[in-house]
Write a protein that holds these residues in place. Structure first.
Motif, PDB file in Angstrom:
ATOM      1  N   GLY A  45       0.008  -3.765   3.440  1.00 50.96           N
ATOM      2  CA  GLY A  45      -0.055  -4.513   2.185  1.00 50.96           C
ATOM      3  C   GLY A  45      -1.167  -5.535   2.206  1.00 50.96           C
ATOM      4  N   TYR A  46      -1.414  -6.137   1.055  1.00 54.34           N
ATOM      5  CA  TYR A  46      -2.552  -7.024   0.881  1.00 54.34           C
ATOM      6  C   TYR A  46      -2.153  -8.249   0.069  1.00 54.34           C
ATOM      7  CZ  TYR A  46      -4.407  -2.380   1.807  1.00 54.34           C
ATOM      8  OH  TYR A  46      -4.614  -1.133   2.338  1.00 54.34           O
ATOM      9  N   ASN A  54       0.827  -1.191   0.000  1.00 58.13           N
ATOM     10  CA  ASN A  54       0.000   0.000   0.000  1.00 58.13           C
ATOM     11  C   ASN A  54       0.875   1.260   0.000  1.00 58.13           C
ATOM     12  OD1 ASN A  54      -1.969   1.936   0.423  1.00 58.13           O
ATOM     13  ND2 ASN A  54      -2.608   1.140   2.423  1.00 58.13           N
ATOM     14  N   ARG A  55       0.537   2.214  -0.830  1.00 59.27           N
ATOM     15  CA  ARG A  55       1.273   3.476  -0.844  1.00 59.27           C
ATOM     16  C   ARG A  55       1.286   4.139   0.529  1.00 59.27           C
ATOM     17  NH1 ARG A  55      -0.021   9.116  -4.228  1.00 59.27           N
ATOM     18  NH2 ARG A  55       1.760  10.257  -3.341  1.00 59.27           N
ATOM     19  N   TRP A  56       0.205   3.970   1.286  1.00 59.96           N
ATOM     20  CA  TRP A  56       0.077   4.674   2.554  1.00 59.96           C
ATOM     21  C   TRP A  56       0.657   3.891   3.723  1.00 59.96           C
ATOM     22  CZ3 TRP A  56      -0.403   9.132   0.739  1.00 59.96           C
ATOM     23  CH2 TRP A  56      -1.257   9.399  -0.339  1.00 59.96           C
ATOM     24  N   VAL A  67      -7.778  -3.581 -10.226  1.00 59.51           N
ATOM     25  CA  VAL A  67      -8.135  -4.989 -10.458  1.00 59.51           C
ATOM     26  C   VAL A  67      -9.641  -5.174 -10.609  1.00 59.51           C
ATOM     27  CG1 VAL A  67      -6.060  -5.774  -9.275  1.00 59.51           C
ATOM     28  CG2 VAL A  67      -8.185  -5.518  -7.979  1.00 59.51           C
ATOM     29  N   ALA A  68     -10.332  -4.107 -10.955  1.00 54.86           N
ATOM     30  CA  ALA A  68     -11.795  -4.173 -11.056  1.00 54.86           C
ATOM     31  C   ALA A  68     -12.279  -5.140 -12.122  1.00 54.86           C
ATOM     32  CB  ALA A  68     -12.359  -2.771 -11.328  1.00 54.86           C
ATOM     33  N   GLY A 104      -7.676   2.222  -2.392  1.00 60.70           N
ATOM     34  CA  GLY A 104      -8.743   2.464  -3.354  1.00 60.70           C
ATOM     35  C   GLY A 104      -8.271   2.329  -4.793  1.00 60.70           C
ATOM     36  N   ALA A 105      -7.077   2.848  -5.094  1.00 62.80           N
ATOM     37  CA  ALA A 105      -6.536   2.760  -6.446  1.00 62.80           C
ATOM     38  C   ALA A 105      -6.222   1.315  -6.814  1.00 62.80           C
ATOM     39  CB  ALA A 105      -5.291   3.624  -6.563  1.00 62.80           C
ATOM     40  N   LEU A 106      -5.764   0.527  -5.862  1.00 59.32           N
ATOM     41  CA  LEU A 106      -5.510  -0.884  -6.127  1.00 59.32           C
ATOM     42  C   LEU A 106      -6.798  -1.628  -6.438  1.00 59.32           C
ATOM     43  CD1 LEU A 106      -2.840  -1.646  -3.370  1.00 59.32           C
ATOM     44  CD2 LEU A 106      -2.490  -1.846  -5.846  1.00 59.32           C
TER      45      LEU A 106
END
Length: 250
Positions: free
Chosen positions: A240-241, A144-146, A193-194, A187-189
């Motif tokens: 991260g995810y 994650n960027r954050w 992958v939508a 949110g951007a991630l």
């Protein structure tokens, strides 16, 4: 984004050749993919995007039908091939944004900590979608960027900064001349992958890391408890995810 640094990426990063660390990651990948694919994983044709020195591919080999690893770092690929590979592993130098495989060629893919390194992440994800068969899945691990501490360089808030400030921060910290990685926020991630159906394995892994061969991620009960609490109540800033992306059947 300049790609020059990627062509010899593994040479200056000993972790790419850390056998135990790479094999631990591979074990987690197998555990997660097994939950999604069951017995089909044994015969699956797997693509590893960003395979680097090929150690993860070697560790995956006994659990799958075949592994094809692709990386832009031709030197790392050459070294991996020279040491000898399992019969069902193929490593190729190539561009993740222009994969040289036919549509619907693979049953599964791996894209682990790779997205932030490519100039056009939408093309990367589009290529993974293209080469997966309908119903095929991708193990997607993303930082994650954050995240408070940037994972590549260990500097607090580095990925939060605009490029010019991040470059200056890198130089002041003695970490290099430029900050090349481009992370995305939660949110951007999700938007990235939508085009897939997404199963978030981050929570299940936090709840039972042993079941996913991931105990190495959380050393100590306090750290594990804090991580579970943060994921539950502050997911958008979780470091991260780990997701599984499924290409829909239609």
């Amino acid at each position: 984004m300049s790609r020059g640094y990627q062509h010899d990426y593994a040479a200056g990063r000993p972790q790419m050749y850390d056998v135990s660390e790479r094999h631990r990651k591979a074990a987690t990948m197998v555990a997660v993919l097994s939950r999604c694919m069951g017995e089909k994983l044994r015969d699956a044709r797997v693509l590893n995007v960003g395979c680097s020195a090929g150690l993860i591919d070697e560790a995956l080999a006994p659990s799958v039908g075949s592994v094809t690893g692709v990386d832009i770092d031709a030197s790392a690929i050459a070294k991996a091939v020279s040491r000898g590979l399992p019969a069902n592993v193929t490593l190729l130098a190539g561009d993740a944004m222009a994969l040289e495989f036919a549509d619907q060629s693979f049953d599964a893919a791996i894209c682990s900590q790779v997205y932030e390194h490519v100039p056009d992440v939408e093309r990367l994800i589009g290529e993974i979608h293209r080469v997966l068969r309908p119903g095929g899945v991708c193990y997607f691990a993303a930082t994650n960027r954050w995240a408070v501490v940037e994972m590549h360089h260990g500097l607090p808030f580095l990925s939060w900064l605009p490029t010019c400030l991040a470059d200056r921060y890198m130089r002041l910290a003695g970490k290099g001349d430029r900050y090349y990685e481009r992370h995305l926020g939660y949110g951007a991630l999700r938007r990235l992958v939508a085009g897939f159906a997404v199963r978030d394995f981050t929570g299940p892994i936090l709840d039972d890391p042993e079941a996913f061969e991931a105990a190495y991620l959380f050393r100590g009960k306090v750290k594990r408890f804090a991580a579970r609490l943060m994921f539950r109540f502050a997911r958008p800033i979780f470091p991260g995810y780990i997701w599984v992306l499924e290409r829909r059947a239609t």
